[in-house]
Scaffold this active site. Structure first.
Site, PDB file in Angstrom:
ATOM      1  N   VAL A  33       0.864  -1.175   0.000  1.00 14.16           N
ATOM      2  CA  VAL A  33       0.000   0.000   0.000  1.00 14.16           C
ATOM      3  C   VAL A  33       0.903   1.228   0.000  1.00 14.16           C
ATOM      4  CG1 VAL A  33      -1.790   1.264   1.245  1.00 14.16           C
ATOM      5  CG2 VAL A  33      -1.777  -1.248   1.298  1.00 14.16           C
TER       6      VAL A  33
ATOM      7  N   HIS B 238      10.380   5.359  -1.860  1.00 14.73           N
ATOM      8  CA  HIS B 238       8.972   5.758  -1.820  1.00 14.73           C
ATOM      9  C   HIS B 238       8.260   4.919  -0.741  1.00 14.73           C
ATOM     10  CE1 HIS B 238       5.378   7.142  -4.467  1.00 14.73           C
ATOM     11  NE2 HIS B 238       4.864   6.608  -3.367  1.00 14.73           N
ATOM     12  N   LEU B 239       7.694   5.600   0.233  1.00 13.84           N
ATOM     13  CA  LEU B 239       7.056   4.927   1.364  1.00 13.84           C
ATOM     14  C   LEU B 239       6.003   3.904   0.912  1.00 13.84           C
ATOM     15  CD1 LEU B 239       6.756   5.042   4.554  1.00 13.84           C
ATOM     16  CD2 LEU B 239       4.781   6.508   4.107  1.00 13.84           C
ATOM     17  N   HIS B 240       6.033   2.732   1.508  1.00 11.10           N
ATOM     18  CA  HIS B 240       5.009   1.729   1.224  1.00 11.10           C
ATOM     19  C   HIS B 240       4.903   0.765   2.399  1.00 11.10           C
ATOM     20  CE1 HIS B 240       8.854   0.230  -0.335  1.00 11.10           C
ATOM     21  NE2 HIS B 240       8.414  -1.004  -0.139  1.00 11.10           N
ATOM     22  N   ILE B 241       3.714   0.221   2.571  1.00  7.60           N
ATOM     23  CA  ILE B 241       3.469  -0.734   3.651  1.00  7.60           C
ATOM     24  C   ILE B 241       3.273  -2.115   3.038  1.00  7.60           C
ATOM     25  CG2 ILE B 241       1.956  -1.389   5.572  1.00  7.60           C
ATOM     26  CD1 ILE B 241       1.273   1.484   5.984  1.00  7.60           C
TER      27      ILE B 241
END
Ligand SMILES: [Zn+2]
Length: 143
Positions: free
Chosen positions: A43, A99-102
């Protein structure tokens, strides 16, 4: 499947966006083409931010909603026994992309020995295309 080199392709989450299974307003859900486990979702916000503190309230809220939705869809579709859900921030922490992601990684009894989210261990994707299609459908059904 080609290995994606970041230098050639730019940011995976800004430019590439293969295997997007659900698009929200501020964030989206993508199937990991190099999964740690079957059904491994990520996400991410559309905006290229590096850390949680850079997210605005709309993004934060939607990202958590999408993590919950991802869990729900994976539970119905793949019936996992558990999940690893986590964020790697910075190269030293194992982040392959800035790039931030979970990560939302479904787990099954005996799927491997402990497979930490931190490790660059990858299970070869089985039927990635068919998983992608099933997940896209499942997300669509939820709306
Ligand atoms: Zn990006």
């Amino acid at each position: 499947m080609e290995y994606i080199t970041r230098e050639e392709e730019g940011c995976l989450f800004c430019e590439k966006r293969d295997y997007v299974v659900h698009s929200g307003r501020h964030a989206y859900v993508m199937l990991n083409a190099f999964p740690y486990n079957h059904g491994h979702l990520m996400v991410a916000p559309y905006r290229h931010v590096h850390d949680l503190e850079e997210l605005n309230d709309d993004e934060s809220g939607e990202i958590i909603d999408l993590v919950k939705l991802s869990q729900d869809v994976l539970k119905r579709l793949l019936k996992p026994d558990g999940f690893n859900i986590g964020i790697n921030i910075g190269k030293v922490a194992g982040a392959g992309e800035e790039h931030l992601h979970i990560h939302v990684v479904p787990r099954w009894e005996g799927d491997t020995n402990f497979m930490p989210i931190l490790a660059e261990v990858r299970v070869i994707p089985e039927h990635l295309e068919s998983t992608y299609e099933k997940l896209t459908e499942a997300f669509r059904d939820k709306l």
